[in-house]
Motif scaffolding. Sequence first.
Motif, PDB file in Angstrom:
ATOM      1  N   ALA A 403       8.431   4.011 -17.709  1.00  0.00           N
ATOM      2  CA  ALA A 403       7.926   5.088 -18.636  1.00  0.00           C
ATOM      3  C   ALA A 403       6.733   5.936 -18.035  1.00  0.00           C
ATOM      4  CB  ALA A 403       7.822   4.737 -20.009  1.00  0.00           C
ATOM      5  N   ILE A 404       6.519   7.120 -18.254  1.00  0.00           N
ATOM      6  CA  ILE A 404       5.602   8.132 -18.169  1.00  0.00           C
ATOM      7  C   ILE A 404       4.127   7.529 -18.535  1.00  0.00           C
ATOM      8  CG2 ILE A 404       5.510   9.677 -19.963  1.00  0.00           C
ATOM      9  CD1 ILE A 404       4.802  11.876 -17.737  1.00  0.00           C
ATOM     10  N   GLU A 405       3.978   6.907 -19.720  1.00  0.00           N
ATOM     11  CA  GLU A 405       2.884   6.288 -20.112  1.00  0.00           C
ATOM     12  C   GLU A 405       2.496   5.264 -19.353  1.00  0.00           C
ATOM     13  OE1 GLU A 405       5.082   8.535 -23.267  1.00  0.00           O
ATOM     14  OE2 GLU A 405       5.489   6.734 -21.946  1.00  0.00           O
ATOM     15  N   ASP A 406       3.363   4.367 -18.710  1.00  0.00           N
ATOM     16  CA  ASP A 406       2.947   3.159 -18.007  1.00  0.00           C
ATOM     17  C   ASP A 406       2.589   3.654 -16.666  1.00  0.00           C
ATOM     18  OD1 ASP A 406       3.615   1.438 -19.963  1.00  0.00           O
ATOM     19  OD2 ASP A 406       5.687   1.417 -19.482  1.00  0.00           O
ATOM     20  N   ARG A 407       3.105   4.814 -16.131  1.00  0.00           N
ATOM     21  CA  ARG A 407       2.663   5.474 -14.494  1.00  0.00           C
ATOM     22  C   ARG A 407       1.231   5.898 -14.777  1.00  0.00           C
ATOM     23  NH1 ARG A 407       8.070   7.694 -15.113  1.00  0.00           N
ATOM     24  NH2 ARG A 407       7.042   9.636 -15.149  1.00  0.00           N
ATOM     25  N   ARG A 408       1.078   6.451 -15.935  1.00  0.00           N
ATOM     26  CA  ARG A 408      -0.528   6.867 -16.140  1.00  0.00           C
ATOM     27  C   ARG A 408      -1.438   5.845 -15.842  1.00  0.00           C
ATOM     28  NH1 ARG A 408       1.164  10.746 -21.012  1.00  0.00           N
ATOM     29  NH2 ARG A 408       2.048  12.753 -19.830  1.00  0.00           N
ATOM     30  N   GLU A 409      -1.065   4.791 -16.302  1.00  0.00           N
ATOM     31  CA  GLU A 409      -2.002   3.760 -16.501  1.00  0.00           C
ATOM     32  C   GLU A 409      -2.178   3.064 -15.103  1.00  0.00           C
ATOM     33  OE1 GLU A 409      -4.016   2.997 -18.855  1.00  0.00           O
ATOM     34  OE2 GLU A 409      -2.926   4.689 -19.877  1.00  0.00           O
ATOM     35  N   LEU A 410      -1.511   3.232 -13.880  1.00  0.00           N
ATOM     36  CA  LEU A 410      -1.360   2.752 -12.653  1.00  0.00           C
ATOM     37  C   LEU A 410      -2.495   3.363 -11.790  1.00  0.00           C
ATOM     38  CD1 LEU A 410       2.575   2.437 -11.864  1.00  0.00           C
ATOM     39  CD2 LEU A 410       0.935   0.650 -12.736  1.00  0.00           C
ATOM     40  N   ASN A 411      -3.160   2.393 -11.105  1.00  0.00           N
ATOM     41  CA  ASN A 411      -4.198   2.942 -10.156  1.00  0.00           C
ATOM     42  C   ASN A 411      -3.631   3.865  -8.977  1.00  0.00           C
ATOM     43  OD1 ASN A 411      -6.295   1.190 -11.353  1.00  0.00           O
ATOM     44  ND2 ASN A 411      -5.952  -0.457 -10.032  1.00  0.00           N
ATOM     45  N   CYS A 412      -4.524   4.974  -8.726  1.00  0.00           N
ATOM     46  CA  CYS A 412      -4.110   6.091  -7.683  1.00  0.00           C
ATOM     47  C   CYS A 412      -3.067   6.768  -8.204  1.00  0.00           C
ATOM     48  CB  CYS A 412      -3.717   5.315  -6.447  1.00  0.00           C
ATOM     49  SG  CYS A 412      -4.747   4.112  -6.169  1.00  0.00           S
ATOM     50  N   ILE A 413      -2.466   6.958  -9.465  1.00  0.00           N
ATOM     51  CA  ILE A 413      -1.530   7.856  -9.939  1.00  0.00           C
ATOM     52  C   ILE A 413      -2.277   8.698 -10.846  1.00  0.00           C
ATOM     53  CG2 ILE A 413       0.648   8.445 -11.267  1.00  0.00           C
ATOM     54  CD1 ILE A 413       1.573   5.803  -9.496  1.00  0.00           C
ATOM     55  N   GLY A 414      -2.345   8.084 -12.129  1.00  0.00           N
ATOM     56  CA  GLY A 414      -3.200   8.947 -13.182  1.00  0.00           C
ATOM     57  C   GLY A 414      -2.304   9.979 -13.750  1.00  0.00           C
ATOM     58  N   LYS A 415      -2.850  10.908 -14.691  1.00  0.00           N
ATOM     59  CA  LYS A 415      -2.414  11.861 -15.583  1.00  0.00           C
ATOM     60  C   LYS A 415      -1.627  12.830 -14.612  1.00  0.00           C
ATOM     61  CE  LYS A 415      -5.186  10.768 -19.460  1.00  0.00           C
ATOM     62  NZ  LYS A 415      -6.049  11.330 -20.588  1.00  0.00           N
ATOM     63  N   GLU A 416      -2.673  13.245 -13.761  1.00  0.00           N
ATOM     64  CA  GLU A 416      -2.225  14.709 -12.811  1.00  0.00           C
ATOM     65  C   GLU A 416      -0.809  14.314 -12.200  1.00  0.00           C
ATOM     66  OE1 GLU A 416      -5.414  15.348 -10.292  1.00  0.00           O
ATOM     67  OE2 GLU A 416      -6.458  16.775 -11.681  1.00  0.00           O
ATOM     68  N   ARG A 417      -0.547  13.016 -11.552  1.00  0.00           N
ATOM     69  CA  ARG A 417       0.772  12.855 -10.778  1.00  0.00           C
ATOM     70  C   ARG A 417       1.688  12.054 -11.386  1.00  0.00           C
ATOM     71  NH1 ARG A 417      -0.150  13.956  -5.324  1.00  0.00           N
ATOM     72  NH2 ARG A 417      -2.306  14.843  -4.865  1.00  0.00           N
ATOM     73  N   ALA A 418       1.538  11.362 -12.744  1.00  0.00           N
ATOM     74  CA  ALA A 418       2.403  10.650 -13.240  1.00  0.00           C
ATOM     75  C   ALA A 418       3.894  11.252 -13.669  1.00  0.00           C
ATOM     76  CB  ALA A 418       1.868  10.060 -14.637  1.00  0.00           C
ATOM     77  N   ASP A 419       3.786  12.484 -13.926  1.00  0.00           N
ATOM     78  CA  ASP A 419       5.097  13.004 -14.047  1.00  0.00           C
ATOM     79  C   ASP A 419       5.729  13.599 -12.887  1.00  0.00           C
ATOM     80  OD1 ASP A 419       3.206  14.961 -13.702  1.00  0.00           O
ATOM     81  OD2 ASP A 419       4.274  16.507 -14.959  1.00  0.00           O
ATOM     82  N   LEU A 420       4.832  13.701 -11.752  1.00  0.00           N
ATOM     83  CA  LEU A 420       5.603  14.162 -10.294  1.00  0.00           C
ATOM     84  C   LEU A 420       5.990  13.074  -9.403  1.00  0.00           C
ATOM     85  CD1 LEU A 420       3.174  17.267  -9.889  1.00  0.00           C
ATOM     86  CD2 LEU A 420       5.520  17.248 -11.021  1.00  0.00           C
ATOM     87  N   VAL A 421       5.404  12.083  -9.472  1.00  0.00           N
ATOM     88  CA  VAL A 421       5.724  10.888  -8.351  1.00  0.00           C
ATOM     89  C   VAL A 421       6.993  10.481  -8.290  1.00  0.00           C
ATOM     90  CG1 VAL A 421       5.180   8.781  -9.933  1.00  0.00           C
ATOM     91  CG2 VAL A 421       4.713   8.785  -7.580  1.00  0.00           C
ATOM     92  N   VAL A 422       7.770  10.494  -9.350  1.00  0.00           N
ATOM     93  CA  VAL A 422       9.288   9.768  -9.145  1.00  0.00           C
ATOM     94  C   VAL A 422      10.083  10.842  -8.593  1.00  0.00           C
ATOM     95  CG1 VAL A 422      11.245   9.834 -10.968  1.00  0.00           C
ATOM     96  CG2 VAL A 422       9.009   8.573 -11.814  1.00  0.00           C
TER      97      VAL A 422
END
Length: 483
Positions: A403-422
């Motif tokens: 889920a995007i909320e969980d990706r935002r909590e990962l180190n080195c991803i954050g809010k700026e990239r959480a929706d684009l990294v997939v």
Amino acid sequence: MAEHDPPAAKVDVPRRASKRRKGRKGKSSRSANGAAVGKGASQATSVPVAGKVPRERNEKRGSGPESGGRGASRQRSGEGRASQAHDGSGDASPRELARGRGAVHQASSERQGGGATSDRKVPGPKALASGHEREGRSRQSFAAIDLGTNNCRLLIARPSGQHFTVIDAFSRVVRLGEGLAQSGRLSDAAMDRTLAALKICAEKLMRRNVHLARSVATEACRRAENGPEFIERVRQETGIALDIISAREEARLAVLGCHVLLEEGMGPAMIFDIGGGSTELVLIESTGTVPRILDWQSVPWGVVSLTESVGPEGTCEAERLARYRHMHSLVSESFADFAQRISGARGSAGRNGPLRLLGTSGTVTTLASLHLELPQYDRRMVDGLIVPARSMRDISTRLSTMAIEDRRELNCIGKERADLVVAGCAILESILDLWPAERLGVADRGIREGILRSLISSQTTRPSAGAPTHTERDAMTRAGAGR
């Protein structure tokens, strides 16, 4: 894509108004000096420039200043590696500057006479002038701006022998291509965000007394109906003349900027750049200097364009997985013709040893950080890293259902990239399917470094350090820098 094709450079370096110093009548600060690369592309390929890399204090994450030089400290599977970067702004100390000047004059004397001091000839006016020209060139600042679909990046450097030293850098996520897939136009909000970032770049160009600069815009401005209007607005409000480059030129600059990190080996190799609005793949053959480009492909799928094209994320793991598979399918289909063209090269490369693969993008640097389990992004640990492809696939699979909320909590991803990294993961897996290397090289460098190499090389190979060439004067006139 021939490497000798010259880029259509446009340069417009904004300057502060000249001010006279008290007590120095008749002497004002030097006028604006701007030029463009005429034959810089061919010169840059024949005289590759590597560089020292300071840590960027202005850049929040993985688009740090990059330079050449194949580091012996390659990292494998997360093992610690010595950093090629150094702390500080990149400016030489007074002692270092003095030592550098002494080396210039000493070398000049040795060329003139050699042997004992009493036997040396005094350098003539031409020799002294040549030394001053070389010294002046070493103090000149060069700049590169890369305006992509997602990021605005600036790099300013000075030549340092066969290398360059980064003295200033800037990177900001501007999402210029936000909404472009639906509307075909750059939105007002996206253009305002980008202009704010470019105004910071313009201020840095003035402060660092940039001698030569090139500013490029890529896929978002290529595709947008109002792209040319935005380019003109940027020129009027910031003084920066952006050149909308072709996908061909974008791929060439990316290769020029990062190829030094490619693993040594025989046969063809693949270099790719996952951008915000497009992805470039370049099949190269290693040479003594800059690799020879055998084939290339650009597809209109980047992390922003792909994310917006497939719609919102699902509410459960199964829906998110289905969305990811759809992304992967779209990208793989766009690679189909290229995959067929390079099938022979892929086979020959496999006979010469392991397939070599090098990626430059926020996607690969982010996944490499997750592979290393870094508490925060550290360019020194990532740039030049060699990662098992299996690890990158595993991380991609894990992120695809998260889920995007969980990706935002990962180190080195954050809010700026959480929706684009997939989307980046889907593109990367498609590339690994197309070129199934067991190891992936990671580069935190690319277009900006390619531009700097071309600019600096064009100056070091010029017949004279005096007046600009005819090509440069024409480009200055076109860009408005000569006014």
